[in-house]
Design a protein around this motif. Sequence first.
Motif, short mmCIF file in Angstrom:
data_model
loop_
_atom_site.label_atom_id
_atom_site.label_comp_id
_atom_site.label_asym_id
_atom_site.label_seq_id
_atom_site.Cartn_x
_atom_site.Cartn_y
_atom_site.Cartn_z
N PRO A 186 -4.75 -16.95 -5.06
CA PRO A 186 -3.30 -16.14 -4.34
C PRO A 186 -1.89 -16.55 -4.52
O PRO A 186 -1.45 -15.88 -3.93
N ARG A 187 -1.49 -18.17 -5.80
CA ARG A 187 -0.93 -18.41 -5.62
C ARG A 187 -0.14 -17.62 -6.49
O ARG A 187 1.12 -17.87 -6.60
N ILE A 188 -0.82 -17.14 -8.01
CA ILE A 188 -0.29 -16.43 -8.69
C ILE A 188 -0.02 -15.11 -8.22
O ILE A 188 1.60 -14.19 -8.79
N LYS A 189 -0.37 -14.51 -6.87
CA LYS A 189 0.09 -13.24 -5.85
C LYS A 189 0.88 -13.55 -5.55
O LYS A 189 2.29 -12.67 -5.72
N MET A 190 1.25 -14.72 -4.80
CA MET A 190 2.70 -15.24 -4.06
C MET A 190 3.65 -15.10 -4.72
O MET A 190 4.73 -15.02 -4.63
N LEU A 191 3.72 -15.96 -6.25
CA LEU A 191 4.32 -16.21 -7.07
C LEU A 191 5.20 -14.82 -7.37
O LEU A 191 6.61 -14.92 -7.03
N PHE A 192 4.05 -13.53 -8.25
CA PHE A 192 4.66 -12.72 -8.50
C PHE A 192 5.52 -11.88 -7.08
O PHE A 192 6.79 -10.91 -7.54
N LYS A 207 11.21 -1.56 -7.62
CA LYS A 207 10.15 -1.78 -7.28
C LYS A 207 9.18 -3.19 -7.06
O LYS A 207 9.24 -3.16 -8.52
N ASN A 208 8.65 -3.69 -6.30
CA ASN A 208 7.52 -4.70 -6.27
C ASN A 208 6.49 -4.48 -6.28
O ASN A 208 6.39 -3.75 -5.74
N TYR A 209 5.72 -4.42 -7.90
CA TYR A 209 4.63 -3.74 -8.30
C TYR A 209 3.24 -4.83 -7.24
O TYR A 209 2.36 -4.69 -7.07
N SER A 210 4.32 -5.77 -7.44
CA SER A 210 3.35 -7.19 -6.75
C SER A 210 2.80 -7.07 -5.85
O SER A 210 1.78 -7.12 -5.53
N ARG A 211 3.43 -6.21 -4.71
CA ARG A 211 3.51 -6.24 -3.03
C ARG A 211 2.83 -4.45 -3.27
O ARG A 211 2.32 -4.28 -2.15
N ALA A 212 2.44 -4.16 -4.29
CA ALA A 212 1.34 -2.78 -4.44
C ALA A 212 0.11 -3.29 -3.81
O ALA A 212 -0.56 -1.75 -4.06
N PHE A 213 -0.91 -4.27 -3.76
CA PHE A 213 -1.72 -4.35 -4.16
C PHE A 213 -2.35 -5.74 -3.44
O PHE A 213 -1.45 -6.39 -3.50
N GLN A 214 -3.36 -5.80 -2.81
CA GLN A 214 -3.70 -6.65 -2.50
C GLN A 214 -4.83 -7.44 -2.35
O GLN A 214 -5.62 -6.91 -3.20
N ILE A 215 -4.86 -8.42 -2.49
CA ILE A 215 -5.70 -9.66 -2.94
C ILE A 215 -7.14 -9.36 -2.49
O ILE A 215 -7.45 -9.63 -1.49
N SER A 216 -8.31 -9.20 -3.13
CA SER A 216 -9.75 -8.53 -2.22
C SER A 216 -9.99 -9.82 -1.92
O SER A 216 -9.92 -10.92 -2.08
N SER A 217 -10.35 -8.93 -1.26
CA SER A 217 -11.76 -10.12 0.61
C SER A 217 -12.05 -11.04 -0.60
O SER A 217 -12.27 -12.42 0.95
N GLU A 218 -12.97 -11.11 -1.07
CA GLU A 218 -14.13 -11.62 -2.13
C GLU A 218 -12.99 -13.13 -2.47
O GLU A 218 -13.76 -14.28 -2.16
N ILE A 219 -12.26 -13.00 -3.06
CA ILE A 219 -10.78 -14.12 -3.65
C ILE A 219 -10.74 -15.07 -2.63
O ILE A 219 -10.32 -16.12 -2.46
N VAL A 220 -10.13 -14.33 -1.25
CA VAL A 220 -9.68 -15.11 0.05
C VAL A 220 -10.72 -15.57 0.46
O VAL A 220 -10.93 -16.71 0.87
N ASP A 221 -11.62 -15.25 0.53
CA ASP A 221 -13.23 -15.49 1.26
C ASP A 221 -13.66 -16.82 -0.09
O ASP A 221 -14.13 -18.10 1.23
N SER A 222 -13.95 -16.88 -1.21
CA SER A 222 -14.22 -18.23 -1.41
C SER A 222 -13.19 -19.34 -1.48
O SER A 222 -13.63 -19.76 -1.77
N ALA A 223 -11.55 -18.43 -1.90
CA ALA A 223 -11.13 -19.35 -1.51
C ALA A 223 -10.98 -20.34 -0.61
O ALA A 223 -10.47 -21.61 -0.44
#
Length: 412
Positions: A186-192, A207-223
């Motif tokens: 998630p930190r890599i996503k925040m960095l970009f 355009k900021n393509y990093s904000r064009a997608f969301q982190i999967s719920s699996e990654i968030v829940d696992s973190a």
Amino acid sequence: MLITCPECQLQVSDKATACPHCGYPMKSKATLASNKTSTRKYKRLPNGFGQITEIKNRNLRNRFRVMVSDGKTELGKPIQKMLKPRAYFPSYKEAYEALLEYHKNPYDLSKDITVEELYNEWFKDYCAHAKVQDSTNVYITAWNYCGSLKSFLVRDIRPRHIKKVMEEGTRSEDGKEISVPLSIKPRIKMLFNLMLDYAVEYEIVDKNYSRAFQISSEIVDSAKENRKSHIAFTDDEMEILWKNINVPDVDIILIQCYTGMRPQELGSINLSDVHLEENYLVGGMKTAAGKDRIIPIHPKIKPLIEQKITQAQSDGCAKLIVSKGLEFKTKYRPLTYHKYYVRYNDICKELGLDADHKPHDPRKQFITMAKKYKVDEYAIKRIVGHTISDITESVYTERNPEWLYEEICKIP
């Protein structure tokens, strides 16, 4: 407002330079000249040097735009291009300095900047405004796993590239390839997110393509699942640590247990910050309350501190605590959070300590012991670097190192 023409006696606007009826000059040449005073605030730049334009009528934090002359058209007119990788600045002085820096070593403005160049510019700007030092450490750690994207052009970055580095990113340390940990994804996503926001602000990309997608719920829940609460050491575990004091780096864990320092603070202590005779050292980071705080040296760890000083002086090292565990027998290395994390886990496994222990647990151990033996609450907060909300204590009460040392000696 209307006034009377002295020549034809007809009414004329007071803003007219001449009477529309008879042509009589309404203002003297001196008056006309005074009305034509220049609105320029800054000296004129040499021809071909570039342009600095103040963007007005817009609420911009960086309102001074730098344009650089980059060749001429067929008609001989200069071609102006925005300075890269950064073209907008908060003050004329900074804009002028950037222009001077460009002319010291001119480069091709038509060349698109790389992700690494963007990171360097963004990080400088972020550090200037970051309120918490730990936040910069988080992004440094995340960036270390983005090596595969460093040479990419910023304009070519798309969501698939960021997702790939989140899944497959690695970094090298001591000849080993380390995969990106779950907590760093998630930190890599925040960095970009932040880097490309910066790129959009300075018109490097649209355009900021990093904000064009969301982190999967699996990654968030696992973190979240991997964020276990800190646990103090048991009395038996503390006894095991003391009995194994000769095991490399166990002394660092014990020093942390009796100072309450954060893992990343241990490696930042300079020898000049240690005052053995006065029984305290100066260290700390993260918050205003945590930086450069006085930390008393408990009698139990004073011999360990003395050994560290002797060893550092022998190695010619300016730091009190360095990484010199089993894998570093010949020379010292800077004690980074990752090195301490790896060594800490190895020690816990080697000595049979609770597998759930984490590098921040010795800090909890210190606070737990301090409360158990009735150390003054304000002394605890001052030592560990927590904010004191009581204005009387934090602003109007002077506390000296001797008082902190007396309080810490309550711990047997």
